[in-house]
Design an enzyme around this catalytic site. Structure first.
Site, PDB file in Angstrom:
ATOM      1  N   LYS A  10      40.622  -5.467  -7.602  1.00 21.65           N
ATOM      2  CA  LYS A  10      40.516  -4.953  -6.228  1.00 21.65           C
ATOM      3  C   LYS A  10      39.445  -5.713  -5.469  1.00 21.65           C
ATOM      4  CE  LYS A  10      36.364  -2.779  -6.657  1.00 21.65           C
ATOM      5  NZ  LYS A  10      35.163  -3.092  -5.837  1.00 21.65           N
ATOM      6  N   ASP A 136      36.018   4.146  -8.645  1.00 22.24           N
ATOM      7  CA  ASP A 136      37.102   3.243  -8.256  1.00 22.24           C
ATOM      8  C   ASP A 136      38.414   3.532  -8.976  1.00 22.24           C
ATOM      9  OD1 ASP A 136      35.592   1.820  -6.424  1.00 22.24           O
ATOM     10  OD2 ASP A 136      35.039   0.233  -7.837  1.00 22.24           O
TER      11      ASP A 136
END
Length: 283
Positions: A10, A136
Site C-alpha cells: 500500500k 493498516d
C-alpha cells in the site's frame, strides 16, 4: 488443500494525524492505494495443533511476533479451531518500509483461513480481527483506493485513480512505526487536508491531487533520517509529478503521469539506492 492469496503493498497518498485518543492511540485520516508490488501467502492445514511459518526472507521474525502468526492465532482461538496451519510467505515487499508488508500479509492470512476453514466471516468480522493486529490491516483486507478513518478501522472505498506510474525508493534502513508515533506532538505536527485530497480524487483532478498529497509523519522521520529529503529532491528534479514518504517511512514514492517520466526517475535513482521499483497502481 492449499489456499493461495496475493498480498499487495500500500501507499499513503495522504496521512493526517488528527489528534491523540484517550487510550494513547492516534486518530487518523488517510487515503491509501494498492500497488502491484506483492507478497504471496500460501496456507495449508496441519494435523498437529500448531502454527508454522516459513519464508524466503530472513528479514523478519517467523514466530509469534509476526503479524501473520497473530492473525492465525486470533482466528484459531476465536473459532475454536484445533487444527494446525502451515503458512508460507514469499516476500517482495521490503520489511519496515512504510509499505504495509506485515499488514497485507496478515490480511491475506485472514482471507485465506476464512476459506480454508469455511468460517464464512463477512467483511466486518474480518476487519474486527484485523484491527486487533494493526491499524493498516482493515484497509489491506480490501485494498484499492480508500479513505481510512478513526484508528484505521473505518474504511470507505473511493473511485479508482487514473492510470499512472509509481517509482519507489527504499533506503537501506528500516523504520519502527512505534518510534515515530512516540515522537508526535499533536500541537506542532504538520497537517494534511484530507478533504481536499478526497475532493480531487472524486473529481478526477490529477493536478490538484498531487498538489494536495502529504504526510504528517514525514517531518518527524526526516529529522531522524535526512536522506529521505534528498531522495525526494532527486525524484522531483528528475521530473516526478510528486514525491512523498509513505507511512512512517523510510520509503519514498513518486507519481508520474507517463511511463517516460517514470523511467527517467527510476534511472536517476538506481545508482543512489539499491532498492528501486517501478510499479503501477492496482485498479
Amino acid at each position: 488443500m492449499r489456499i493461495f492469496e496475493k498480498a499487495p503493498a500500500k501507499l499513503n497518498l495522504g496521512l493526517d494525524i488528527k489528534g491523540r485518543c484517550d487510550d494513547g492511540y492516534h486518530e487518523l485520516a488517510m487515503i491509501m492505494v494498492s500497488i502491484d508490488l506483492n507478497d504471496y501467502v500460501t496456507i495449508s492445514e496441519l494435523k498437529e495443533d500448531c502454527i508454522v511459518i516459513d519464508s524466503d526472507s530472513s528479514k523478519m521474525p517467523l514466530n509469534n511476533d509476526n503479524d501473520v502468526f497473530k492473525a492465525a492465532d486470533i482466528i484459531k482461538n476465536q473459532y475454536g479451531i484445533n487444527k494446525g496451519v502451515h503458512i508460507r510467505l514469499e516476500k517482495s515487499i521490503p520489511v519496515c518500509a512504510g509499505l504495509g508488508g506485515g499488514s497485507t500479509d496478515a490480511a491475506a492470512t485472514i482471507r485465506a483461513l476464512n476459506r480454508l476453514w469455511n468460517l464464512q466471516m463477512d467483511y466486518d468480522e474480518m476487519v474486527a480481527i484485523g484491527f486487533k493486529i494493526g491499524s493498516d490491516v482493515p484497509y489491506c483486507l480490501g485494498g484499492g483506493c480508500s479513505l481510512v478513518l478513526g484508528k484505521g478501522e473505518i474504511v470507505k472505498p473511493l473511485p479508482t485513480l487514473r492510470p499512472c506510474w509509481i517509482v519507489l525508493v527504499k533506503p537501506d534502513f528500516g523504520i519502527s512505526t512505534k518510534s515515530i508515533f512516540r515522537d508526535i506532538d499533536c500541537k506542532s505536527i504538520s497537517r494534511v487536508d484530507i478533504d481536499l485530497l478526497k475532493s480531487a480524487i472524486l473529481s478526477s483532478d490529477y493536478q490538484l491531487m498531487v498538489k494536495s498529497m502529504g504526510n504528517s509523519l514525514e517531518d518527524i522521520t526526516i529529522t531522524k533520517n535526512p536522506v529521505i529529503s534528498t531522495i525526494k529532491e532527486r525524484m522531483l528534479n528528475s521530473g516526478a509529478d510528486v514525491a512523498l514518504m509513505t507511512g512512517s517511512g523510510p520509503t519514498v514514492f513518486s507519481m508520474c503521469s507517463t511511463e517516460k517520466k517514470a523511467d527517467r526517475v527510476f534511472n536517476s535513482m538506481k545508482g543512489f539506492c539499491k532498492e528501486v521499483y517501478k510499479v503501477r497502481l492496482l485498479r
